[in-house]
Write an enzyme that holds these catalytic residues in place. Structure first.
Site, PDB file in Angstrom:
ATOM      1  N   HIS A   8       4.980  25.374  -5.256  1.00 29.23           N
ATOM      2  CA  HIS A   8       4.030  24.271  -5.408  1.00 29.23           C
ATOM      3  C   HIS A   8       4.573  23.160  -6.298  1.00 29.23           C
ATOM      4  O   HIS A   8       4.350  21.984  -6.033  1.00 29.23           O
ATOM      5  CB  HIS A   8       2.693  24.773  -5.953  1.00 29.23           C
TER       6      HIS A   8
ATOM      7  N   GLU B  11     -16.435   5.621   4.365  1.00 30.24           N
ATOM      8  CA  GLU B  11     -15.641   5.054   5.475  1.00 30.24           C
ATOM      9  C   GLU B  11     -15.733   6.005   6.659  1.00 30.24           C
ATOM     10  O   GLU B  11     -16.485   6.987   6.622  1.00 30.24           O
ATOM     11  CB  GLU B  11     -14.197   4.829   5.034  1.00 30.24           C
TER      12      GLU B  11
ATOM     13  N   ARG C 201       0.845  -1.204   0.000  1.00 31.59           N
ATOM     14  CA  ARG C 201       0.000   0.000   0.000  1.00 31.59           C
ATOM     15  C   ARG C 201       0.875   1.248   0.000  1.00 31.59           C
ATOM     16  O   ARG C 201       0.532   2.252  -0.653  1.00 31.59           O
ATOM     17  CB  ARG C 201      -0.950   0.006   1.201  1.00 31.59           C
TER      18      ARG C 201
ATOM     19  N   LYS D  45      -2.783   7.161   1.025  1.00 34.86           N
ATOM     20  CA  LYS D  45      -2.695   7.414   2.476  1.00 34.86           C
ATOM     21  C   LYS D  45      -1.836   8.655   2.693  1.00 34.86           C
ATOM     22  O   LYS D  45      -0.662   8.580   3.075  1.00 34.86           O
ATOM     23  CB  LYS D  45      -2.132   6.181   3.208  1.00 34.86           C
TER      24      LYS D  45
HETATM   25  N1  PDD Z   1      -5.851   5.192   9.836  1.00 34.92           N
HETATM   26  N2  PDD Z   1      -9.604   4.814   6.411  1.00 34.92           N
HETATM   27  C1  PDD Z   1      -8.913   5.866   6.859  1.00 34.92           C
HETATM   28  C2  PDD Z   1      -9.283   7.228   6.357  1.00 34.92           C
HETATM   29  C3  PDD Z   1      -7.865   5.692   7.773  1.00 34.92           C
HETATM   30  O1  PDD Z   1      -7.168   6.762   8.194  1.00 34.92           O
HETATM   31  C4  PDD Z   1      -7.568   4.389   8.257  1.00 34.92           C
HETATM   32  C5  PDD Z   1      -6.466   4.110   9.238  1.00 34.92           C
HETATM   33  C6  PDD Z   1      -8.316   3.305   7.764  1.00 34.92           C
HETATM   34  C7  PDD Z   1      -8.047   1.886   8.173  1.00 34.92           C
HETATM   35  O2  PDD Z   1      -6.895   1.368   7.531  1.00 34.92           O
HETATM   36  P1  PDD Z   1      -5.996   0.239   8.216  1.00 34.92           P
HETATM   37  O3  PDD Z   1      -6.909  -0.916   8.513  1.00 34.92           O
HETATM   38  O4  PDD Z   1      -4.998  -0.107   7.184  1.00 34.92           O
HETATM   39  O5  PDD Z   1      -5.409   0.821   9.473  1.00 34.92           O
HETATM   40  C8  PDD Z   1      -9.324   3.560   6.840  1.00 34.92           C
HETATM   41  C9  PDD Z   1      -4.688   5.050  10.654  1.00 34.92           C
HETATM   42  C10 PDD Z   1      -4.762   3.973  11.685  1.00 34.92           C
HETATM   43  C11 PDD Z   1      -4.308   6.409  11.204  1.00 34.92           C
HETATM   44  O6  PDD Z   1      -4.417   7.354  10.453  1.00 34.92           O
HETATM   45  O7  PDD Z   1      -3.863   6.510  12.355  1.00 34.92           O
END
Ligand code: PDD
Length: 290
Positions: free
Chosen positions: A105, A182, A55, A150
């Site tokens: 930018h 989500e 990822r 992410k």
């Molecule tokens: N966040 N969706 C979002 C927007 C997130 O920020 C996260 C996790 C998840 C879940 O993903 P995973 O199962 O891979 O942790 C879904 C992390 C934990 C954080 O920002 O601290």
């Protein structure tokens, strides 16, 4: 500020956190120009490391930043951080930014990515949350259209989560064009008539590692599930709602917008998945799975 002597990794060096600094012109600081991962550690073992690193590759490709290291190199550094911080249960945070450069930018030429890794204790999920579940509120998803990346730029997520907290809830469940996506920092599941339903992957949600494992566990145990598009009405009529994330595992939502979800108690499908998830963690600690 309290001093923190936990070992962190910054640009090739292992050092105490309170001695780790980045230049103020780092593009992470100035623009939020970077990506991250959060990887849980159980019994000193990094949970689903290969999936997290894949990822990370996708997130880096999404922001057009080269990965400076191979997966083996990442694994070496991450394991050293875990061991220097006492193994056991940890939450490892890994961040890359597009390095430091005069503010502009456009991408800088020849700038080295900033690589930072830290770890904090992973506290077990509070018993009260498992017994009673959590409250959530539904809010409009005000984020961008690349939520599969992410990205460290989390201002919308922060504002949404804070709005939930101020409403007495633990999480905001996000709605885009009438469809559930989500949580502000978690993936979302609903259960209706014994079928688990979760929004399909795509640009509007993060492909959660915990989410994938839940679906794997469901498949391996002949529990029916569907990935697709689900509306706010289906959320409101669900028998159960769950949230998943690396740090919270799988949490039952028992109140949505101040109404009980199902009978207001964590439901039987959640109990089953939670058990399977805990068994998987034990297998990881025993070295039977990755
Ligand atoms: N966040 N969706 C979002 C927007 C997130 O920020 C996260 C996790 C998840 C879940 O993903 P995973 O199962 O891979 O942790 C879904 C992390 C934990 C954080 O920002 O601290």
């Amino acid at each position: 500020m309290t001093s923190n002597t936990d070992t962190v990794y910054l640009n090739g060096k292992f050092l105490p956190q309170d001695q780790a600094f980045v230049p103020v012109m780092d593009r992470g600081f100035v623009f939020g120009d970077g990506v991250y991962e959060v990887i849980p550690v159980y019994g000193g073992r990094l949970f689903r490391l290969a999936e997290h690193l894949r990822r990370l590759d996708d997130s880096l490709a999404g922001i057009r930043l080269n990965n400076p290291m191979s997966h083996d190199q990442w694994a070496g550094i991450l394991n050293r951080i875990v061991n220097e911080n006492g193994a056991g249960e940890q939450s490892v945070y890994l961040q890359l930014t597009r390095g430091h450069a005069p503010r502009d930018h456009g991408f800088p030429q020849d700038t080295q990515a900033t690589v930072f890794i830290s770890s904090s204790p992973l506290k077990p999920v509070a018993e009260a949350l498992l017994k009673d579940g959590v409250a959530a509120i539904s809010l409009e998803d005000i984020r961008w259209k690349h939520c599969h990346i992410k990205a460290i730029a989390l201002l919308p997520n922060i504002l949404l989560r804070q709005q939930a907290i101020e409403a007495g809830a633990q999480e905001a469940i996000l709605i885009r064009d009438g469809l559930i996506t989500e949580g502000a920092a978690s993936n979302l599941f609903i259960v209706k008539d014994n079928v688990i339903k979760t929004p399909a992957k795509g640009p509007f949600l993060l492909p959660g590692i915990t989410r994938d494992l839940i679906l794997e566990l469901a498949a391996a145990n002949n529990i029916q599930y569907q990935e697709g598009s689900f509306g706010l009405n289906e959320l409101q009529q669900a028998d159960e709602i769950w949230l998943s994330s690396s740090t919270k595992e799988v949490l039952p939502v028992t109140r949505l917008d101040d109404k009980a979800v199902g009978n207001g108690q964590p439901g039987p499908a959640w109990q089953q998945i939670r058990r399977l998830y805990q068994d998987y963690k034990q297998a990881l600690i025993a070295g039977e799975v990755e």
